[in-house]
Design a protein around this motif. Structure first.
Motif, short mmCIF file in Angstrom:
data_model
loop_
_atom_site.label_atom_id
_atom_site.label_comp_id
_atom_site.label_asym_id
_atom_site.label_seq_id
_atom_site.Cartn_x
_atom_site.Cartn_y
_atom_site.Cartn_z
N GLY A 1 0.79 -1.21 0.00
CA GLY A 1 0.00 0.00 0.00
C GLY A 1 0.83 1.27 0.00
N LEU A 2 2.13 1.18 0.34
CA LEU A 2 2.98 2.36 0.37
C LEU A 2 4.07 2.32 -0.68
N ASP A 3 4.53 1.12 -1.06
CA ASP A 3 5.68 1.04 -1.95
C ASP A 3 5.40 1.68 -3.31
N ALA A 4 4.24 1.39 -3.91
CA ALA A 4 3.93 1.94 -5.22
C ALA A 4 3.72 3.46 -5.15
N ASP A 5 3.05 3.94 -4.09
CA ASP A 5 2.85 5.38 -3.93
C ASP A 5 4.18 6.09 -3.73
N ALA A 6 5.07 5.50 -2.94
CA ALA A 6 6.38 6.09 -2.73
C ALA A 6 7.17 6.15 -4.03
N LEU A 7 7.03 5.12 -4.86
CA LEU A 7 7.75 5.11 -6.13
C LEU A 7 7.26 6.23 -7.05
N ARG A 8 5.94 6.45 -7.09
CA ARG A 8 5.42 7.53 -7.93
C ARG A 8 5.88 8.90 -7.43
N ALA A 9 5.89 9.08 -6.10
CA ALA A 9 6.36 10.35 -5.55
C ALA A 9 7.85 10.54 -5.82
N LEU A 10 8.62 9.46 -5.72
CA LEU A 10 10.05 9.54 -5.99
C LEU A 10 10.31 9.91 -7.45
N ALA A 11 9.52 9.36 -8.36
CA ALA A 11 9.69 9.69 -9.78
C ALA A 11 9.42 11.16 -10.04
N ALA A 12 8.41 11.71 -9.37
CA ALA A 12 8.10 13.13 -9.53
C ALA A 12 9.20 14.00 -8.96
N LEU A 13 9.76 13.60 -7.81
CA LEU A 13 10.81 14.39 -7.18
C LEU A 13 12.12 14.30 -7.94
N ASP A 14 12.47 13.09 -8.39
CA ASP A 14 13.76 12.89 -9.05
C ASP A 14 13.89 13.72 -10.32
N ARG A 15 12.76 13.98 -10.96
CA ARG A 15 12.80 14.71 -12.23
C ARG A 15 13.30 16.14 -12.06
N ILE A 16 13.12 16.73 -10.88
CA ILE A 16 13.49 18.13 -10.68
C ILE A 16 14.69 18.30 -9.75
N LEU A 17 15.29 17.20 -9.29
CA LEU A 17 16.45 17.32 -8.40
C LEU A 17 17.66 17.83 -9.18
N PRO A 18 18.41 18.79 -8.61
CA PRO A 18 19.67 19.19 -9.22
C PRO A 18 20.65 18.02 -9.25
N PRO A 19 21.57 18.00 -10.21
CA PRO A 19 22.50 16.85 -10.32
C PRO A 19 23.27 16.56 -9.04
N GLU A 20 23.73 17.61 -8.34
CA GLU A 20 24.52 17.37 -7.13
C GLU A 20 23.66 16.76 -6.02
N VAL A 21 22.38 17.15 -5.95
CA VAL A 21 21.48 16.56 -4.95
C VAL A 21 21.16 15.12 -5.32
N ARG A 22 20.94 14.85 -6.62
CA ARG A 22 20.65 13.48 -7.05
C ARG A 22 21.80 12.54 -6.73
N SER A 23 23.04 12.99 -6.93
CA SER A 23 24.20 12.14 -6.64
C SER A 23 24.33 11.90 -5.14
N GLU A 24 23.99 12.91 -4.33
CA GLU A 24 24.04 12.72 -2.88
C GLU A 24 22.97 11.74 -2.42
N VAL A 25 21.78 11.79 -3.04
CA VAL A 25 20.72 10.84 -2.72
C VAL A 25 21.18 9.42 -3.00
N SER A 26 21.82 9.21 -4.16
CA SER A 26 22.29 7.87 -4.52
C SER A 26 23.35 7.39 -3.54
N ALA A 27 24.26 8.28 -3.14
CA ALA A 27 25.32 7.87 -2.23
C ALA A 27 24.76 7.48 -0.87
N VAL A 28 23.81 8.26 -0.36
CA VAL A 28 23.23 7.95 0.95
C VAL A 28 22.40 6.67 0.88
#
Length: 322
Positions: free
Chosen positions: A96-123
């Motif tokens: 009930g949460l995994d699919a909703d979280a994935l959709r929200a993550l897709a929306a957020l990832d599209r607008i993340l600056p490159p340096e923030v996206r790389s930090e997200v991946s590292a963490v």
């Protein structure tokens, strides 16, 4: 962007950052007069933001709850925290949460600056969810497919079959869904010209194209995927009628092992897949359900069930048992 628009966005960010602000505090932060703050507050209200005003000691302006969630303005550290949390939720198998979280993550990832996206991946790589030992789908695969489904774009997938062979598949993705903690993609296979189900833990990379998917009639996705993973990929199908209510049987059958459908008031149909040497294993599970069994296919299952019954009938208490 005009100074007024820039100031309105800055004002919205300030209102989100803490519970209550006074007019002079906001004016000092924005470098404007209290009168200008009041005009900017009125602009936000006109755009649908529920900015509340309270009088007296401790009063001021605060952002209230509206009928819709207003856009969130996040700093870099806040964006990292939200994105990492969404990644962990999307891969945790929380029903009930995994699919909703994935959709929200897709929306957020599209607008993340490159340096923030790389930090997200590292963490995210340094963290994990302790759960059942399930095949893990790569978070970048999950994200790429969810984005392609949302945007209606074709993808090319580096896919590895169960026998270890790897090859590219050109797909039109329709749905990414989690069943019993496993992730699957339901897509139209352009080479085979048919609907197919793919396991995400077997995908090494996903490349989105700019080609739009072709609208076509789509079957019941969840039912089709369940059928595919329970008996569609096996050498032979097992179909039995259990003389027990659907509700009683369905509660005892994990979604990935078989499909159960009602067959009247007091019976249901169970379908599962099996390799040639797995009939004994399936027969034991059918016996565990505790309902009378009518075998539809394969006929060999009747012999296996009878053999198990005969062996069970010879059980007796040992002479030296206490």
């Amino acid at each position: 962007m005009s100074d007024v628009t820039t100031r309105a966005l800055r004002l919205l960010a300030l209102l989100q950052s803490r519970t209550v602000w006074t007019g002079p505090e906001l004016g000092a932060e924005l470098g404007v007069t209290v009168r200008t703050v009041r005009r900017d507050i009125d602009r936000l209200r006109a755009m649908g933001y529920p900015v509340l005003t309270s009088a007296g000691h401790g009063g001021g302006y605060q952002l209230g709850a509206g009928r819709e969630l207003p856009p969130l303005l996040l700093g870099a550290r806040e964006a990292v925290a939200v994105a990492v949390g969404l990644r962990l939720t999307a891969t945790s198998g929380l029903e009930g949460l995994d699919a909703d979280a994935l959709r929200a993550l897709a929306a957020l990832d599209r607008i993340l600056p490159p340096e923030v996206r790389s930090e997200v991946s590292a963490v995210a790589e340094a963290m994990g969810v302790v759960a059942r030992p399930l095949p893990a789908a790569r978070s970048e695969v999950l994200l790429a497919l969810a984005t392609a489904v949302r945007d209606g774009l074709r993808v090319r997938v580096d896919y590895q079959r169960g026998d270890g062979q790897r090859f590219d598949r050109r797909l039109e993705p329709r749905r990414v869904l989690s069943i019993d903690g496993h992730w699957y993609l339901f897509a139209w296979d352009l080479e085979r010209e048919d609907w197919r189900t793919f396991r995400l833990d077997r995908m090494h990379a996903v490349h989105a194209s700019t080609f739009r998917i072709t609208p076509r009639p789509t079957p019941d996705i969840e039912a089709t995927v369940r059928a595919s993973i329970t008996h569609g990929a096996y050498a032979q199908n097992v179909t039995v009628r259990l003389l027990a209510p659907y509700e009683e049987v369905a509660d005892q059958v994990p979604p990935r092992t078989a499909t159960v459908t009602p067959d009247g008031d007091g019976a249901c149909i169970l379908r599962a897949g099996a390799e040639a040497d797995d009939l004994h294993w399936i027969a034991l599970h059918l016996c565990r359900l505790g309902a009378p069994i009518e075998v539809i296919e394969p006929p060999e299952l009747v012999t296996v069930l009878q053999e198990i019954s005969a062996r069970a009938a010879t059980a007796h208490l040992a002479p030296d048992a206490p």
